[in-house]
Each structure stands twice: as C-alpha cells, then as structure tokens.
Design an enzyme around this catalytic site. Structure first.
Site, PDB file in Angstrom:
ATOM      1  N   GLY A  51       0.842  -1.193   0.000  1.00 22.55           N
ATOM      2  CA  GLY A  51       0.000   0.000   0.000  1.00 22.55           C
ATOM      3  C   GLY A  51       0.872   1.236   0.000  1.00 22.55           C
ATOM      4  N   CYS A  78       5.334  -6.025   1.312  1.00 24.53           N
ATOM      5  CA  CYS A  78       5.686  -4.604   1.379  1.00 24.53           C
ATOM      6  C   CYS A  78       5.037  -3.924   2.588  1.00 24.53           C
ATOM      7  CB  CYS A  78       5.322  -3.934   0.048  1.00 24.53           C
ATOM      8  SG  CYS A  78       6.195  -2.397  -0.175  1.00 24.53           S
ATOM      9  N   TYR A  79       4.068  -3.018   2.383  1.00 29.64           N
ATOM     10  CA  TYR A  79       3.425  -2.379   3.537  1.00 29.64           C
ATOM     11  C   TYR A  79       2.827  -3.438   4.473  1.00 29.64           C
ATOM     12  CZ  TYR A  79       0.045   0.236   6.328  1.00 29.64           C
ATOM     13  OH  TYR A  79      -0.673   0.750   7.377  1.00 29.64           O
ATOM     14  N   HIS A 165       7.730  -7.143  -4.270  1.00 30.86           N
ATOM     15  CA  HIS A 165       6.420  -7.579  -4.788  1.00 30.86           C
ATOM     16  C   HIS A 165       6.532  -8.895  -5.572  1.00 30.86           C
ATOM     17  CE1 HIS A 165       4.034  -4.055  -3.681  1.00 30.86           C
ATOM     18  NE2 HIS A 165       5.179  -3.415  -3.812  1.00 30.86           N
ATOM     19  N   GLU A 167       4.106 -10.528  -6.755  1.00 35.07           N
ATOM     20  CA  GLU A 167       2.976 -10.664  -7.685  1.00 35.07           C
ATOM     21  C   GLU A 167       3.231 -10.059  -9.059  1.00 35.07           C
ATOM     22  OE1 GLU A 167       3.215  -8.752  -5.072  1.00 35.07           O
ATOM     23  OE2 GLU A 167       2.076  -6.897  -5.201  1.00 35.07           O
ATOM     24  N   ASP A 223     -19.626 -11.216 -21.150  1.00 32.00           N
ATOM     25  CA  ASP A 223     -20.105 -11.208 -19.765  1.00 32.00           C
ATOM     26  C   ASP A 223     -21.606 -11.496 -19.684  1.00 32.00           C
ATOM     27  OD1 ASP A 223     -17.543 -10.365 -19.462  1.00 32.00           O
ATOM     28  OD2 ASP A 223     -18.040  -8.286 -19.026  1.00 32.00           O
ATOM     29  N   LYS A 365     -11.952 -11.432 -16.057  1.00 28.15           N
ATOM     30  CA  LYS A 365     -12.385 -11.635 -17.452  1.00 28.15           C
ATOM     31  C   LYS A 365     -11.940 -12.997 -18.026  1.00 28.15           C
ATOM     32  CE  LYS A 365     -14.219  -9.385 -21.046  1.00 28.15           C
ATOM     33  NZ  LYS A 365     -15.399  -8.521 -20.949  1.00 28.15           N
TER      34      LYS A 365
END
Ligand code: XMP
Length: 509
Positions: A51, A78-79, A165, A167, A223, A365
């Site tokens: 964050g 991280c944060y 990070h 990710e 969708d 998606k």
C-alpha cells in the site's frame, strides 16, 4: 480460500490473479473486516497487501492485530510486511534511501517461500520505509544491497514477510514464492476450477431465485452471454433476456445472437427492435457526450418498458465482474466501498425494485471466458472482442444517419472478416473502423471521386486501461484497405490509427 487484505496497493488485483492462477480461490477484503467475519470465512491463509501509506502516518490502514492470533498463516507484502512487523513489536523506519525498481535478492534461507530456489534472484521493490528490527521469533530469510531485511519469517507461527512484490512480472520467481505459501505453508488444494465454480454457482442461483422470474439485459458480449447461459442452466425458462436492437450494432450481430443463444442454446430471449427510436433521438446530434447520454436514456426507457411487461419478475441479473467490484482506489474505504454500476444496465429498472443476481462478481475476465467454455458457450461468443454499449454511434464522428451507419457497417464487416481470416481476432483486444466526417479526393477508373475517409483502429491490451496500437503487417493493412475501397461504396481512403492509450483512448468518442 485465501483472504487478501487490501491496504491500497495498485497490485492487489495481480495478487488475486496469481492466487487464482494456482487454482486457489481468493477474495479481497477491506482492512476493516471484523475478526469474527474472518473466522467464519475459514481462510487457509491471509495475504496482507502492499500500500502507499507509511505505517507511521496517523491514518495509515490497519487491521485488527488479532489476525496474528488466529493460527492462520499470514504473508505480508511490502506495507503488509511492515504492518505485521510493527504490530508484533518490531521496528519500521523511514529508509534513508527509497528503493524503487529492480533489486537482486540474496536468499539466506532456502526454506519456506524460498524452498528449492537459487540463492540469487531478481525482484521488484517499491518502498520508502524499511524494517530495522524484527519482532521476536522472526529470522531474516533474504536481503538486497539496500535492504538488509528484504524477507523474513516466523517459521513456528507461519508468518512470512516480503519487502518486494512477488505478484508482479518483474519478480520472475514470484509465482513460485506464492505457490510455496499456498501449498506448502497453507496446505491449499488446487480446487478452484471453472467446472467446480459452475456447479456451485448454478446451485446458488437455483436457491436464490427459487421459483421466481429473472430478467437480464443481454448485450451479446461475453459477460452478459455467460451470465445468461449460467442462469439458464440454473432456472431455464424462468429467465427472460432482453436484447435491445438499437440500430447501432455491427452487421448481423442480432441475427447471430438469435441463432446461437436462442435457437441453439434455447435461452429465452426477447429481441426488441428499437432502431427508429434511437435514430430519431440521435438525429442531428454530433457531440459525443450528448450521443452517449441519449443512447443511455433511450436504452433505459426501452429496457424498462419491456421489463415491466414481464409480470412477477423479482430479480435482475447483471454480468458484473470482480474488477468492477474491487476498484481498490482507497485502502481506507476498502475495496467494496466503491461499486461501479454496470455500463449499460446500471441502476435499472429502479421502479420495479428488483433484487440483483450477479453470478460473475468474483471472476476476472479470463475466468469468465474459461467459464463460458466450460458451460458450452460457442467459441465465437466466448472470444468476442469488447463492443461498447453506444455501439457504432461513437465510431461515426459527427452526425449519425442511416446512410453513414450503412457505410460503417460494411467497412467494419470487411475489416473483421480479414482480421479473423488473418488469425488476429483473438490476439487483438479490439479491432474496428471509424467513419470520419471528412471527404477527400480520389480517382477510380478515369473519374475523380470525392468520398468518405475511414480509420482503422486495432489495439492490444490486457484490461483496456492502457492499450497499444497493433503492429499489423503493412501488407496485411494494404489488403484490408484495398478491399474496403473496392467493396464499400462511398469510401475512397483508409487510414490506420497509430496512437496508444494513454494519451489517446481506444474509442474515438
Ligand atoms: P476507451 O475509449 O475509454 O475505452 O479507451 C475503454 C474500453 O471501454 C469500452 N467502452 C465502452 N463500453 N459502454 C461500454 O459498454 C460504453 O459507453 C463504452 N465506452 C467505451 C471501449 O470499447 C474499450 O473496450
């Protein structure tokens, strides 16, 4: 399931994507979530996201520190790591040197998240504060040249922290680290598949709707088509889809949909022809925002008048996706604080007081596409490129007339045929034509012509937030241009749009 606590990082959706790619279900929640709610969700593990805040700021986001007493493994990123360290009695300080970008990680302990990994690996950092002292029970597991405590763990309590990070793609081994957390530390199973989702979702829809009726605004996009098929599988004819033909669709769109969804899959669809209504309302309007507003308003009127004809309808289904729901703009408001209304049927129809059914609201998606494939939606609907609600109206610059619509529809159809035959359709986020309000001089045979200019737009993108113009081969573009000018009367010039988003947008209006 894995619970992801949203401390406001721009990468939160990526964390969720990585977890789901490992076939583990996860959900993003606000730090304000109550401990009792966490308990009732029974997560196998908790990930505290990164964050933008500093742990020492007055209003920095915090979660009840009792989460460290739940005996559930926690990974702080991280944060999230700094929060964990601070909460458990360690020290976090503003770093002398802000670290941003690539950093080489030296792994000290090849255990836990770093099991079986090389001693050196590339990571991606983005932090101002750094950890000075770890809480009791923690050991350093990795360092970088600027960050002595780049990773740490409390093995006994199953608490892990990464200052970088894992990710993002810039941390190539990040997915391994996440996998080690999910499978070795938390003991998750790979049970999240679209087959299992379809089964449980159909059962849930059946329970929610029971013997009532449900209405769905069908646009023909992936969708709404997947939503329709899923609900159809759950409650069959209790579902009525309303497809509004606004006269601004691509060539053969309505008829293809009729054939695929109504005739083949037997979904109950009401096709409403409203072309004249839309075109009359749009007559002599050139301003893009006015066009959009008119189309939105007329759509509402038409949809509502059709929907009220369906007596006894209790539910309104929408194809809302997870990114619309999370919108993690602010860690303080929490992810679910902002819920975007769906583009085309948002807030509809209020007077009828319908209850919402949103079976895709936890899916991304690509998961929706996989789900569509799993439940038997035809491939061409699963892979349909996005098409905007206002349709061709925002691709005709200037006034919309029947003649201009007819020209653009033909151009667009030639373009799409070539894009499909060339094998580009799936690879492009969108590909379409725009009719310009300009004419230019040309020569055909021995005569001078003075006709329309069309532009071609083809972009690659992951999420429409940013997009790059597609580097289609020149010869291929040449072929498209030739075909359009030869086959569509009224066009004598084709140009290719080479602007990216930002600063341009994907659509021209
Ligand atoms: P822009 O032009 O803003 O478009 O880069 C981003 C994506 O959104 C689509 N789009 C819309 N979709 N109703 C929709 O359903 C709309 O009013 C609308 N406007 C833009 C656009 O096609 C692209 O995929």
């Amino acid at each position: 399931m894995i619970l992801i606590i949203d401390f406001g990082s721009q990468f939160n959706q990526l964390i969720a994507r990585r977890v789901r790619e490992c076939h583990v279900y996860c959900q993003i929640e606000s730090p304000r979530i109550a401990i009792k709610d966490i308990r009732s969700m029974k997560p196998e593990g908790i990930i505290l996201s990164g964050g933008p805040s500093s742990i020492y700021e007055k209003n920095s986001p915090r979660i009840d520190t009792d989460i460290f007493n739940l005996k559930i493994p926690v990974l702080g990123i991280c944060y999230g790591m700094q929060f964990m360290v601070d909460a458990l009695g360690g020290v976090v300080k503003s770093a002398r040197k802000r670290e941003y970008g690539f950093a080489e990680l030296s792994i000290k302990k090849q255990t836990g998240l770093f099991k079986n990994m090389d001693r050196k690996t590339q990571t991606w950092m983005s932090h101002g504060d750094s950890i000075q002292k770890l809480p009791k029970g923690f050991v350093i597991t990795a360092t970088t040249s600027n960050t002595p405590i780049a990773a740490a763990q409390n093995y006994r309590k199953r608490l892990y922290g990464l200052q970088f990070h894992p990710e993002v793609e810039h941390t190539p081994k990040g997915k391994w680290m996440i996998q080690h957390f999910l499978f070795d530390v938390c003991g998750c199973r790979r049970s999240w598949t679209m087959k299992s989702f379809a089964k449980s979702s159909i059962a849930e829809i059946r329970e929610q709707i029971a013997d009532q009726k449900v209405i769905l605004g069908l646009s023909g996009g992936v969708d709404s088509s997947v939503t329709a098929l899923l609900i159809h599988k759950a409650v069959g004819k209790q579902l009525t889809c309303i497809f509004v033909d606004n006269g601004l669709l691509r060539k053969n769109e309505a008829s293809q949909l009729k054939q695929r969804l109504k005739q083949h899959l037997k979904i109950n669809i009401k096709f409403v022809k409203a072309k004249t209504k839309f075109l009359n309302a749009l007559a002599r309007v050139s301003d893009p925002e006015k066009k959009r507003k008119i189309i939105g308003r007329v759509f509402m009127e038409v949809f509502e008048s059709e929907a009220t004809k369906i007596k006894g309808a209790e539910f309104l289904a929408q194809g809302t996706l997870y990114p619309d729901v999370i919108e993690s703009v602010s860690a303080f408001g929490g992810p679910t604080a902002v819920i975007k209304s769906h583009h085309n049927v948002g807030g509809l129809p209020k007077k009828m007081k319908l209850k919402l059914v949103e079976p895709l609201k936890y899916l991304f998606k690509d998961e929706v596409r996989a789900l569509g494939k799993t439940i038997g939606l035809p491939d061409d609907l699963v892979w349909r490129q996005p098409f905007p609600g206002p349709g061709l109206a925002i691709r005709i610059i200037g006034e919309i007339t029947r003649q201009r619509l007819a020209i653009l529809r033909e151009v667009d159809s030639v373009l799409l045929e070539e894009i499909r035959n060339g094998g580009y359709y799936k690879r492009l986020w969108q590909s379409f034509a725009i009719l310009l309000p300009l004419k230019s001089v040309g020569i055909m045979g021995d005569s001078r012509t003075y006709e329309h200019i069309v532009a071609i737009r083809a972009v690659t993108s992951k999420d429409a937030m940013t997009a790059d113009w597609a580097k289609l081969p020149h010869a291929f573009l040449g072929k498209i241009s030739n075909r359009i000018i030869n086959e569509v009367r009224g066009v004598n010039r084709v140009v290719y749009d080479i602007s990216s988003k930002p600063p341009s947008t994907i659509e021209w209006e």
